[in-house]
Design an enzyme around this catalytic site. Structure first.
Site: not given
Lengths: 269, 282
Positions: B49-50
């Protein structure tokens, strides 16, 4: 050397049941009522900290009477079981039926084992569905018996008198306010020391009230009703205590309406 | 494991009000961070996830995240959800290994709810932040093999009546942030954007726009952060917490803000500008 007395199994079980029943009868009653939007729990409990009614999971709640330490352990075990299942599987996989079953097995085993004293408790496990028809209320007794209750149910001290009061007045699909007023009036309808059923007004601060409310947006449907909310829902009660209807089976008030029973010592919840 | 009909004796024992402690005792296989991994780097095996951004405003706090998960150069998922309500007054956004992070948040959610039910009261916001620290710390071994989880935690402190944000490192170190912060691969660009746009007196609606702008800027310069997907109508997840509790903004609400931001960028691709000198508000 003394010969041990022979006690028949029937007598042994009866003694254990009497022991448990006596312990349960000492406490005050808890009423559970199904209303239009869910399930309502009402109990007379002067303690703000020690609860008789509690949340177990999203749609499941728990109510108990009897010995506090015993039902508190059962409550914690129920929360652990529910959270464990919900975490290992999914929130929807936690059901009231499975919980009632676990309680029944536990209470039943303890009751019939010679080594342990029977639990002096009675429990309600309630679960609400999306519709009123899916709501379920289970009643568990000290010996592990499970009963499916419909509409209303009472356990604890003067359960018979309170249930009799409810039986005459309960109506299906009532609004929260109506159901609450009925439950509080029923809890106040208790026999005095002479065994005469009397109506008294229970102070709002001595009431523990909670609901499983299906109209709540959040997944957790359990809510405690604050004293302020209770005041608002109950309204002015001094004048609205239902008079015993003519022809009712209760004995007439011999003390000439001396009013409510005040200054009662607080009982362990 | 999951017990049979009768409740085991350990369930009936009073004392432990922490669900993860109970789990460690009863079903240690269900705990994240207890698994033995072979040597080597595993970072490229699982989606990451960013970018997550957080900002406080008078009377509350906001947490928002983009919708992209990447695996190396591949977009693993374009509509992943990385911001979760952890209880009524708190939320967490996750950056790092998505699978482990989602599991950690699930455990954290159960932990908070379990404590609340057993004790009859909620943990303080600092107490919650510290519990999350402990969960992150237990993942340190995996973090060293490339499977790090770095959440951003935000909540409304009922004692202080204000929103607060906490960031973490892989060792479980917890740091309270003032005003705004961002984590994840696009966090440098998001933070730069927040730095120029943030003011402590923004309203709730303005903070939502601020978060969407910051995520747009992150997506603009970081390939692992997803920008608004106009064709599929995929927009960031925005969660706002005030004294009334937490609320996840509906898709339509965020879409309306995102559409305004995109419309603005049509004429000014770099977004709003801040004045060159002076501390005055633009």
């Amino acid at each position: 050397m003394s010969t041990p007395f022979y006690v028949s199994p029937e007598q042994l079980m009866k003694d254990r049941a009497d022991f448990a029943r006596k312990g349960i009868a000492r406490g005050r009653s808890v009423v559970v009522i199904q209303y239009a939007d869910g399930v309502l729990f009402v109990s007379e409990n002067p303690s703000q900290a020690l609860h008789k009614v509690s949340e177990i999971y999203d749609r499941i709640a728990f109510a108990a009477v009897g010995r506090y330490n015993e039902f508190e352990n059962l409550r914690i075990a129920g929360v652990r079981l529910a959270d464990m299942r919900g975490y290992a599987y999914d929130r929807r996989d936690v059901s009231g039926r499975a919980l009632a079953n676990a309680y029944a097995q536990t209470l039943g085993t303890i009751f019939s084992s010679g080594g342990e004293k029977p639990y002096e408790v009675e429990l309600f496990v309630a679960e609400i569905g999306d519709e009123a028809a899916e709501d379920q209320v289970y009643r568990l007794t000290y010996d592990g018996q499970v009963a499916d209750e419909h509409g209303y149910a009472v356990m604890g001290g003067a359960a018979d008198v309170v249930a009799g009061y409810l039986k005459e007045r309960y109506a299906e699909g009532a609004e929260l306010g109506d159901a609450l007023r009925l439950a509080v009036a029923a809890l106040g309808h208790t026999p005095d020391e002479k065994g005469v059923a009397r109506d008294r007004v229970i102070a709002t601060r001595d009431l523990e009230v909670a609901v499983l409310d299906r109209t709540r947006q959040r997944p957790r449907k359990f809510v405690r009703l604050s004293p302020a909310r209770l005041e608002q829902l109950l309204g002015d009660r001094a004048s609205s205590v239902p008079e015993p209807a003519a022809g009712e089976t209760t004995t007439p008030d011999l003390l000439g309406g001396a009013g409510e029973v005040e200054g009662e010592p607080p009982v362990a919840p | 494991m999951i017990p049979g009909p009768r409740l085991p004796a350990s369930y009936l024992q009073p004392g432990v009000s922490s669900f993860s402690d109970f789990l460690a005792d009863q079903a240690p296989d269900l705990l994240p961070g207890r698994r033995a991994l072979p040597q080597g780097q595993a970072g490229d095996l699982a989606p990451h996830g960013t970018t997550i951004v957080g900002a406080t405003f008078p009377g509350g706090v906001l947490l928002a995240g983009d919708r992209r998960a990447t695996m190396g150069n591949i977009i693993a998922q374009r509509d992943i959800e990385k911001v979760f309500a952890t209880d009524e007054y708190s939320a967490a956004g996750i950056a790092g290994t998505a699978g482990l992070a989602i599991e950690m948040i699930r455990l954290f959610q159960t932990e908070l709810e379990h404590y609340e039910k057993i004790e009859g009261t909620t943990l303080s916001l600092d107490g919650k932040a510290n519990r999350l620290s402990a969960l992150i710390r237990s993942n340190l071994g995996m973090a060293m093999q490339g499977l790090a989880v770095v959440p951003l935690f935000a909540g409304f402190d009922l004692g202080d009546a204000r929103g607060r944000i906490f960031s973490y490192d892989v060792t479980g170190g917890r740091y309270e942030e003032t005003g705004y912060t961002a984590v994840g691969s696009g966090s440098m660009f998001a933070r730069g954007s927040l730095k120029k746009l943030y003011r402590p007196d923004l309203t709730e609606a303005e903070v939502v726009t601020l978060a969407v702008q910051a995520l747009y800027d992150a997506a603009d310069d970081d390939s692992a952060t997803g920008g608004p997907d106009v064709a599929r109508r995929i927009f960031p997840i925005v969660h706002v917490i005030t004294a009334e509790g937490g609320r996840r903004l509906s898709g339509d609400e965020v879409a309306a803000v995102a559409d305004r931001v995109i419309a603005g960028r049509m004429s000014h691709p770099d977004g709003p500008t801040a004045p060159l000198t002076g501390g005055g508000h633009a």
